[in-house]
Design a protein around this motif. Structure first.
Motif, PDB file in Angstrom:
ATOM      1  N   LYS A 179      39.655  53.201  13.877  1.00  0.00           N
ATOM      2  CA  LYS A 179      39.803  53.619  15.270  1.00  0.00           C
ATOM      3  C   LYS A 179      41.285  53.541  15.604  1.00  0.00           C
ATOM      4  N   ARG A 180      41.886  54.636  15.998  1.00  0.00           N
ATOM      5  CA  ARG A 180      43.317  54.680  16.280  1.00  0.00           C
ATOM      6  C   ARG A 180      43.554  55.018  17.748  1.00  0.00           C
ATOM      7  N   GLY A 181      44.838  54.978  18.139  1.00  0.00           N
ATOM      8  CA  GLY A 181      45.216  55.341  19.498  1.00  0.00           C
ATOM      9  C   GLY A 181      45.697  54.159  20.293  1.00  0.00           C
ATOM     10  N   VAL A 182      47.000  53.841  20.190  1.00  0.00           N
ATOM     11  CA  VAL A 182      47.585  52.717  20.910  1.00  0.00           C
ATOM     12  C   VAL A 182      47.968  53.177  22.309  1.00  0.00           C
ATOM     13  N   SER A 183      47.530  52.432  23.312  1.00  0.00           N
ATOM     14  CA  SER A 183      47.844  52.791  24.692  1.00  0.00           C
ATOM     15  C   SER A 183      49.309  52.493  24.991  1.00  0.00           C
ATOM     16  N   ALA A 184      49.810  53.089  26.070  1.00  0.00           N
ATOM     17  CA  ALA A 184      51.192  52.843  26.482  1.00  0.00           C
ATOM     18  C   ALA A 184      51.369  51.365  26.839  1.00  0.00           C
ATOM     19  N   THR A 185      52.566  50.848  26.562  1.00  0.00           N
ATOM     20  CA  THR A 185      52.854  49.433  26.794  1.00  0.00           C
ATOM     21  C   THR A 185      52.717  49.093  28.279  1.00  0.00           C
ATOM     22  N   VAL A 186      51.906  48.085  28.592  1.00  0.00           N
ATOM     23  CA  VAL A 186      51.703  47.622  29.956  1.00  0.00           C
ATOM     24  C   VAL A 186      51.883  46.099  29.951  1.00  0.00           C
ATOM     25  N   ASP A 187      52.845  45.617  30.754  1.00  0.00           N
ATOM     26  CA  ASP A 187      53.119  44.178  30.847  1.00  0.00           C
ATOM     27  C   ASP A 187      53.363  43.557  29.478  1.00  0.00           C
ATOM     28  N   GLY A 188      54.087  44.284  28.626  1.00  0.00           N
ATOM     29  CA  GLY A 188      54.413  43.766  27.304  1.00  0.00           C
ATOM     30  C   GLY A 188      53.262  43.758  26.327  1.00  0.00           C
ATOM     31  N   MET A 189      52.195  44.527  26.614  1.00  0.00           N
ATOM     32  CA  MET A 189      51.012  44.558  25.751  1.00  0.00           C
ATOM     33  C   MET A 189      50.759  45.970  25.255  1.00  0.00           C
TER      34      MET A 189
END
Length: 382
Positions: A173-183
C-alpha cells in the motif's frame, strides 16, 4: 383417384411360379433363357420379379403426387412424377428428422440444447449494445472505462465481497500524505464496525525522530493509539495488560502478587521493613562516601534494617578484630577473615570471624604481641 397402369404379375398364393430357392439356383438367372421349350413357372417368376417393383413404384407416385402412372412409354413424364413423389414424401415425412437448408436452422426443435452442444453461452442470444442485457460491441463504456489487467489505475471505489491474494511477494500500500505537524503518514487498512466504530492500521514518520507502525481503535472519542517504533519500543496511550497484570500510565503496577496495585501494597503492607520505609519512619536516604567523594549507589533504610537484624559476621556488619596478618593494616585495606580474630579493646579472642573479605576502617600494627595496637574496626564486604 390416380391410375397406375403397372400391375403386379402372378402374385396369388397359388400362382404358377418357381420357388425362390429354385429361382436363385436357375442357370438362366445368370445367362438368360436359350432356345428351346420355355417352362411357364420359370418365366412367371421372372415376370413377377419385375412387375412387382414396377407396380410398387407406380403406387408410390400416384399416392404422393396424385398423377396417373400410364403405360404409354413416356419416360420423361414418368421421371417427373417420380421426382415429385420423392420431394413430396420428404417434405411430409423426412423434414421432421432432418434440417431444411432453406429454413436456416429455424426448424431446430430445442434451440437451448443445440446452443449448449455447439459450445455457445447465453451471450449468443443477446443483441449487441451499450446497456445492461446486451453484448458489448467494443465501444461500450463498460469496456472502455474498465480497469485493464496491467498498468492501469483505478480512480473510483472498489467493492469486493471477498479478496484472496496468492503469491510469495508483499501486498503493498503506497501513497504518503503531505507533511502535517512534522508527520508523514501512509494509510493502510480500515475496518468498519457499527455506528462510528472503526480500527485503522497505518505507518507514520515523525520527521527527524522515528517512524512506526500504528493501530488506531476509534471508540467514539475514547480512542486507543498503539505505536510499534523502529527502535523496538512500544507505546500505548492507556493501561497495558498482561493476563491479570496491569501497567498504568503513571507507572503503578497491578497484579495478583500484590493483591491489587503495587503502590497500595507498599503503603499498607504488614511487612515491618516496608512499613518503616514507606510510612516515613526515616525519610532521608543514606549515601556511601569514600575518600571525600559520594559513591553512586544508595542504601535505603529498609536495607539497613535488614543488616541490623543480621547475625555477627554477616555481610554488611561491623566487627572489632585483631590483626594476625604479620604486617601493618591501613584504613581501606581488605583482609581475609581467616587472618583476623574477634577482639575487645585490649585483647584478642581465640576464634576467627566468618570467612570472607573485611575492610579496615582504622589502622592496626603487625602482630607484635602488644595488646591494643593490633585491634581496629572492620566491615565485612563479601
Amino acid at each position: 383417384m390416380a391410375k397406375n397402369d403397372f400391375k403386379a404379375f402372378a402374385v396369388d398364393d397359388n400362382a404358377n411360379v418357381l420357388s425362390q430357392e429354385d429361382y436363385e439356383n436357375l442357370d438362366a438367372l445368370i445367362s438368360g433363357f436359350h432356345s428351346g421349350i420355355a417352362r411357364s413357372e420359370q418365366l412367371n417368376k421372372v415376370w413377377r420379379q419385375s412387375s412387382v417393383i414396377a407396380a410398387m413404384l407406380g403406387d408410390f407416385i400416384t399416392t404422393e403426387t396424385g398423377d396417373d402412372v400410364t403405360d404409354d412409354g413416356d419416360l420423361n413424364k414418368l421421371l417427373k412424377s417420380w421426382l415429385a413423389a420423392l420431394l413430396n414424401y420428404s417434405e411430409k415425412t423426412l423434414d421432421s428428422r432432418y434440417l431444411n437448408v432453406d429454413k436456416n436452422l429455424s426448424d431446430v426443435q430445442n434451440k437451448n440444447s443445440a446452443r449448449v452442444n455447439l459450445g455457445l453461452g447465453n451471450v449468443a442470444t443477446l443483441n449487441t449494445g451499450t446497456t445492461a442485457g446486451t453484448a458489448a460491441a467494443g465501444n461500450d463504456s463498460r469496456i472502455v472505462n474498465a480497469v485493464q489487467r496491467g498498468g492501469d489505475t483505478m480512480t473510483g471505489d472498489l467493492t469486493l465481497r471477498n479478496l484472496f491474494v496468492n503469491g510469495t511477494g508483499f501486498v503493498e500500500k503506497r501513497g504518503v500524505s503531505a507533511t502535517v505537524d512534522g508527520m508523514n503518514s501512509t494509510n493502510g487498512f480500515r475496518i468498519i464496525g457499527n455506528g462510528n466504530l472503526f480500527a485503522d492500521i497505518y505507518h507514520s514518520e515523525r520527521v527527524g525522530q522515528n517512524h512506526f507502525m500504528a493501530f488506531h481503535v476509534a471508540n467514539g472519542g475514547a480512542d486507543g493509539w498503539f505505536e510499534f517504533r523502529n527502535d523496538g519500543q512500544f507505546f500505548a496511550n492507556n493501561y497495558l495488560h498482561a493476563g491479570e497484570a496491569i501497567l498504568a500510565t503513571d507507572g503503578n503496577v497491578s497484579g495478583s502478587i500484590w493483591g491489587g496495585w503495587l503502590r497500595d501494597w507498599l503503603l499498607n503492607s504488614n511487612d515491618p521493613t516496608v512499613n518503616a520505609v514507606n510510612r516515613g519512619a526515616i525519610d532521608a536516604r543514606l549515601n556511601w562516601y569514600r575518600d571525600g567523594g559520594q559513591l553512586d549507589g544508595r542504601i535505603q533504610w529498609g536495607a539497613l534494617l535488614g543488616v541490623a537484624n543480621a547475625g555477627a559476621g554477616a555481610v554488611g556488619t561491623y566487627g572489632l578484630l585483631y590483626n594476625q596478618t604479620g604486617h601493618d593494616i591501613n584504613p581501606g585495606d581488605v583482609i581475609p577473615g581467616g587472618q583476623l580474630r574477634w577482639a575487645s579493646a585490649g585483647e584478642r579472642q581465640a576464634w576467627a570471624p566468618s570467612d570472607g573479605a573485611w575492610r579496615a576502617l582504622g589502622t592496626a600494627n603487625a602482630n607484635k604481641g602488644y595488646d591494643g595496637d593490633e585491634v581496629t574496626l572492620y566491615v565485612r564486604i563479601s
